[in-house]
Structures are given as C-alpha cells and as structure tokens.
Write an enzyme that holds these catalytic residues in place. Structure first.
Site, PDB file in Angstrom:
ATOM      1  N   ASP A  60     -37.895  55.926  17.825  1.00 30.13           N
ATOM      2  CA  ASP A  60     -37.675  54.633  18.470  1.00 30.13           C
ATOM      3  C   ASP A  60     -36.438  54.030  17.812  1.00 30.13           C
ATOM      4  OD1 ASP A  60     -37.563  52.042  19.326  1.00 30.13           O
ATOM      5  OD2 ASP A  60     -39.667  51.570  18.877  1.00 30.13           O
ATOM      6  N   SER A 146     -21.199  50.019  30.067  1.00 30.37           N
ATOM      7  CA  SER A 146     -21.588  49.943  31.476  1.00 30.37           C
ATOM      8  C   SER A 146     -20.542  49.106  32.196  1.00 30.37           C
ATOM      9  CB  SER A 146     -22.958  49.268  31.574  1.00 30.37           C
ATOM     10  OG  SER A 146     -23.205  48.773  32.879  1.00 30.37           O
ATOM     11  N   TYR A 159     -29.056  42.684  29.838  1.00 30.84           N
ATOM     12  CA  TYR A 159     -28.342  43.961  29.959  1.00 30.84           C
ATOM     13  C   TYR A 159     -26.827  43.730  29.803  1.00 30.84           C
ATOM     14  CZ  TYR A 159     -27.389  48.704  31.644  1.00 30.84           C
ATOM     15  OH  TYR A 159     -26.978  50.017  31.750  1.00 30.84           O
ATOM     16  N   LYS A 163     -24.613  45.152  26.825  1.00 32.24           N
ATOM     17  CA  LYS A 163     -23.535  46.119  27.056  1.00 32.24           C
ATOM     18  C   LYS A 163     -22.170  45.559  26.640  1.00 32.24           C
ATOM     19  CE  LYS A 163     -25.790  49.731  28.394  1.00 32.24           C
ATOM     20  NZ  LYS A 163     -25.968  50.810  27.389  1.00 32.24           N
TER      21      LYS A 163
HETATM   22  P1  NDP Z   1     -32.895  56.847  31.562  1.00 35.49           P
HETATM   23  O1  NDP Z   1     -33.932  55.795  31.716  1.00 35.49           O
HETATM   24  O2  NDP Z   1     -32.811  57.945  32.587  1.00 35.49           O
HETATM   25  O3  NDP Z   1     -32.968  57.511  30.125  1.00 35.49           O
HETATM   26  C1  NDP Z   1     -32.952  56.706  28.964  1.00 35.49           C
HETATM   27  C2  NDP Z   1     -33.819  57.346  27.922  1.00 35.49           C
HETATM   28  O4  NDP Z   1     -33.814  56.493  26.759  1.00 35.49           O
HETATM   29  C3  NDP Z   1     -35.267  57.475  28.375  1.00 35.49           C
HETATM   30  O5  NDP Z   1     -35.773  58.751  28.084  1.00 35.49           O
HETATM   31  C4  NDP Z   1     -35.951  56.375  27.574  1.00 35.49           C
HETATM   32  O6  NDP Z   1     -37.327  56.615  27.332  1.00 35.49           O
HETATM   33  C5  NDP Z   1     -35.153  56.405  26.289  1.00 35.49           C
HETATM   34  N1  NDP Z   1     -35.391  55.228  25.467  1.00 35.49           N
HETATM   35  C6  NDP Z   1     -35.674  53.954  25.892  1.00 35.49           C
HETATM   36  N2  NDP Z   1     -35.905  53.157  24.840  1.00 35.49           N
HETATM   37  C7  NDP Z   1     -35.776  53.923  23.728  1.00 35.49           C
HETATM   38  C8  NDP Z   1     -35.919  53.663  22.342  1.00 35.49           C
HETATM   39  N3  NDP Z   1     -36.265  52.453  21.880  1.00 35.49           N
HETATM   40  N4  NDP Z   1     -35.722  54.680  21.475  1.00 35.49           N
HETATM   41  C9  NDP Z   1     -35.401  55.918  21.927  1.00 35.49           C
HETATM   42  N5  NDP Z   1     -35.273  56.234  23.233  1.00 35.49           N
HETATM   43  C10 NDP Z   1     -35.448  55.237  24.128  1.00 35.49           C
HETATM   44  O7  NDP Z   1     -31.486  56.068  31.488  1.00 35.49           O
HETATM   45  P2  NDP Z   1     -30.020  56.501  31.920  1.00 35.49           P
HETATM   46  O8  NDP Z   1     -29.792  57.933  31.660  1.00 35.49           O
HETATM   47  O9  NDP Z   1     -29.757  55.962  33.273  1.00 35.49           O
HETATM   48  O10 NDP Z   1     -29.158  55.610  30.922  1.00 35.49           O
HETATM   49  C11 NDP Z   1     -28.714  56.091  29.679  1.00 35.49           C
HETATM   50  C12 NDP Z   1     -27.741  55.102  29.092  1.00 35.49           C
HETATM   51  O11 NDP Z   1     -26.643  54.902  30.001  1.00 35.49           O
HETATM   52  C13 NDP Z   1     -28.341  53.718  28.848  1.00 35.49           C
HETATM   53  O12 NDP Z   1     -27.783  53.165  27.679  1.00 35.49           O
HETATM   54  C14 NDP Z   1     -27.900  52.933  30.075  1.00 35.49           C
HETATM   55  O13 NDP Z   1     -27.866  51.561  29.859  1.00 35.49           O
HETATM   56  C15 NDP Z   1     -26.513  53.520  30.289  1.00 35.49           C
HETATM   57  N6  NDP Z   1     -26.007  53.359  31.637  1.00 35.49           N
HETATM   58  C16 NDP Z   1     -26.691  53.865  32.714  1.00 35.49           C
HETATM   59  C17 NDP Z   1     -26.206  53.682  33.987  1.00 35.49           C
HETATM   60  C18 NDP Z   1     -26.913  54.209  35.192  1.00 35.49           C
HETATM   61  O14 NDP Z   1     -26.484  53.877  36.313  1.00 35.49           O
HETATM   62  N7  NDP Z   1     -27.958  55.014  35.073  1.00 35.49           N
HETATM   63  C19 NDP Z   1     -24.960  52.933  34.222  1.00 35.49           C
HETATM   64  C20 NDP Z   1     -24.313  52.465  33.027  1.00 35.49           C
HETATM   65  C21 NDP Z   1     -24.845  52.662  31.788  1.00 35.49           C
HETATM   66  P3  NDP Z   1     -38.399  55.941  28.363  1.00 35.49           P
HETATM   67  O15 NDP Z   1     -38.187  56.628  29.671  1.00 35.49           O
HETATM   68  O16 NDP Z   1     -39.699  56.193  27.708  1.00 35.49           O
HETATM   69  O17 NDP Z   1     -38.026  54.451  28.424  1.00 35.49           O
END
Ligand code: NDP
Length: 267
Positions: A60, A146, A159, A163
């Site tokens: 985490d 982002s 958010y 970001k």
């Molecule tokens: P996903 O939800 O597909 O994947 C994110 C992962 O991070 C999940 O497996 C999630 O677990 C995990 N996670 C959440 N909280 C924690 C924590 N406290 N410790 C460790 N792991 C954690 O997200 P995306 O792939 O879409 O996004 C990845 C990154 O890219 C993020 O920072 C997001 O803000 C950024 N981003 C995404 C965009 C998009 O359009 N998708 C656009 C711009 C930026 P769980 O599923 O259990 O929450």
C-alpha cells in the site's frame, strides 16, 4: 532495447492498466521487475505471468511501513533498484463539489501524493547509496501525471490537485537529485482504456464517444502507448531529460478550439 540483465525496476499499481502494461514493457526491455500493488495475489499472479526474473509484492503506497517492507523485499531479491515508476492511482469521487466528502478527498491525495513521496523517498535512499552505473547514473524515477495536472476537469478536485502536485514534486525531486545522478520525470496521459476509466464510464463521469470526439487523434490511448513513453523516460535514451512532463494525450492539451473545428472521426 535489451538492458543489462541486472537492471531492476519497480512499478507500483502494477496489477492492472498502465502499471501492468509498463511492467510488461520493462520486462521486454530486459529489466527485472518488482510489481507492487494493493492486491498482493493479483500482482503475484502477474509476476508469474512475466516469468521467474520478476516478483509481485503486496504494497500500500500510502503506508510508510508497507513501503519500507516492500523495498526491503526488493533489495533482498535483487540487491539494487535502477528505476521506479510511481503509477499507483485511484479515481476521484463522483458528484459535484458540494456533494463531495473530505475523507474521499484525502484518500485521493494520499494515494497519488503521499504514495509518490513515500516510494520516491524510500527508493532514493537505495539509489543514493549505490555507485552510479555506466550510462544511467544512479537511477530514474517516472511519475504519473494526467491532463488533470494542467487543465480543469469540473468536479475532479482531489484528482486535479493530486496530479498538479505530482508535477510539482517531479520538478522538486529532479532539481534536488540531478547532481547525484537521479533523473525524475513525469508522463501526463489523456484518457486511457483501463479499469479506472471504465469505472468513470460506469458512473457516468466519462462518455467514451464524446472523449474520442474531443481528442484531436479521435480515440483514447491504449495502456501500451503510455508504457512506451514511460519506458523511454526511464531509459538511458533520456539521459539529459529531468524535471520534464511528457504529455501522451493524443493532442488533448494542445487543442483549444471548439470541438467543431475538428474533422469527423473516420472509423
Ligand atoms: P488502474 O485502476 O487500472 O490501476 C491502478 C492500480 O493501482 C490498481 O491495480 C490499483 O489497485 C492500484 N492501487 C490503488 N491504490 C493503491 C495503493 N494505495 N497502493 C498500491 N497500489 C494501489 O489505473 P490506471 O492504469 O488507469 O492508472 C494508472 C495511473 O495512471 C494512475 O496514477 C492514474 O491516475 C494515471 N492516469 C490514468 C489515466 C487513464 O485514463 N486511465 C489518465 C491519466 C493518468 P485497486 O484496483 O485495488 O484499486
């Protein structure tokens, strides 16, 4: 590009979406990858999928104890850390600002800001104590920004703050560690086809068709396209780039005219 065998990368939030695509990309580049995620079982299964050179660890990123334990496990397994990808993230609460609650606000800031801070601090301790490697210095950190880092998305308060903060932290750490040989950069994706965006679609915050129309390139990104930019910034090919933010958004933030200025999307 084949990296030296002993090069080690950590990707947070690697069980899904951009993190998983990045872990796959870095593994293909020859890194040993430590995949970290809240969901330990899911990320261990991902590591098994990648092969025996890689590990999956429950972590985490908002918990100092959890981060310290994960970094200790990475050091026991690999003995060094060359690259950190601060990717773990969660979406914002839905609803207008007046309906939002401060606990959810704090949680979004914690995952993105506290998480990026704790992971970077813990990994930098290891990098700063290591000898610089030929061509790659002491290491490289890539953070996830982002389009919300720089432009306004109505009601996405936490958010957007998180970001924008990630970009600030990127610049601060890049400036602090440049002479020590650690580069720190960020990518700033537009809308990417992942579970995070699927959830925004499900809750009505995002309309995929309208997003495509507002994007000059006429579509969302695939996670692998973000992974490509991350892998570049992490690699020695980006040896003189630090404190930079690379938009990977299909032209979203470049575009400022009414939507009607864009030609129709041809499928
Ligand atoms: P996903 O939800 O597909 O994947 C994110 C992962 O991070 C999940 O497996 C999630 O677990 C995990 N996670 C959440 N909280 C924690 C924590 N406290 N410790 C460790 N792991 C954690 O997200 P995306 O792939 O879409 O996004 C990845 C990154 O890219 C993020 O920072 C997001 O803000 C950024 N981003 C995404 C965009 C998009 O359009 N998708 C656009 C711009 C930026 P769980 O599923 O259990 O929450």
């Amino acid at each position: 590009m084949q990296i030296q065998n002993e090069t080690v990368a950590i990707v947070t939030g690697a069980a899904d979406g951009i993190g998983w695509a990045t872990a796959q990309r870095l593994a293909a580049d020859g890194y040993h990858v430590a995949l970290l995620d809240l969901r330990g079982e899911a990320v261990s299964a991902r590591a098994v999928e990648l092969g025996s050179a890689h590990i999956g660890l429950a972590c985490d990123v908002t918990s100092e104890a959890s981060v310290t334990a994960a970094i200790a496990s990475v050091m026991v397994k690999f003995g060094r850390i060359d690259v950190l990808i601060n990717n773990a993230g969660i979406s914002d609460q839905t609803g207008s600002t007046l309906e939002q609650n401060v606990e959810a606000f704090d949680r979004v800031l914690a995952v993105h800001l506290r998480g990026t801070f704790l992971m970077s601090q813990s990994v930098a301790k290891v990098m700063l104590a290591a000898e610089p490697a030929q061509g790659r210095g002491r290491g490289s950190i890539v953070n996830l920004g982002s389009i919300a880092s720089t432009i306004g998305l109505p009601s996405r308060n936490a958010y957007s703050a998180a970001k924008a903060g990630v970009l600030g932290m990127t610049r601060a750490m890049a400036s602090e560690w440049a002479r020590a040989g650690i580069r720190v950069n960020a990518v700033a994706p537009g809308y990417v086809r992942t579970a995070l965006v699927a959830e925004l679609e499900r809750t009505g915050v995002v309309d995929a068709k309208r997003i495509a129309h507002r994007t000059p390139m006429g579509r969302m990104a695939e996670p692998a396209e973000i992974a490509e930019a991350i892998a570049f910034l992490a690699s020695p090919k980006a040896s003189y780039i630090t404190g930079a933010v690379l938009p990977v958004d299909g032209g979203w933030t470049a575009f400022g005219a009414p939507e009607s200025a864009l030609p129709d999307i041809i499928a």
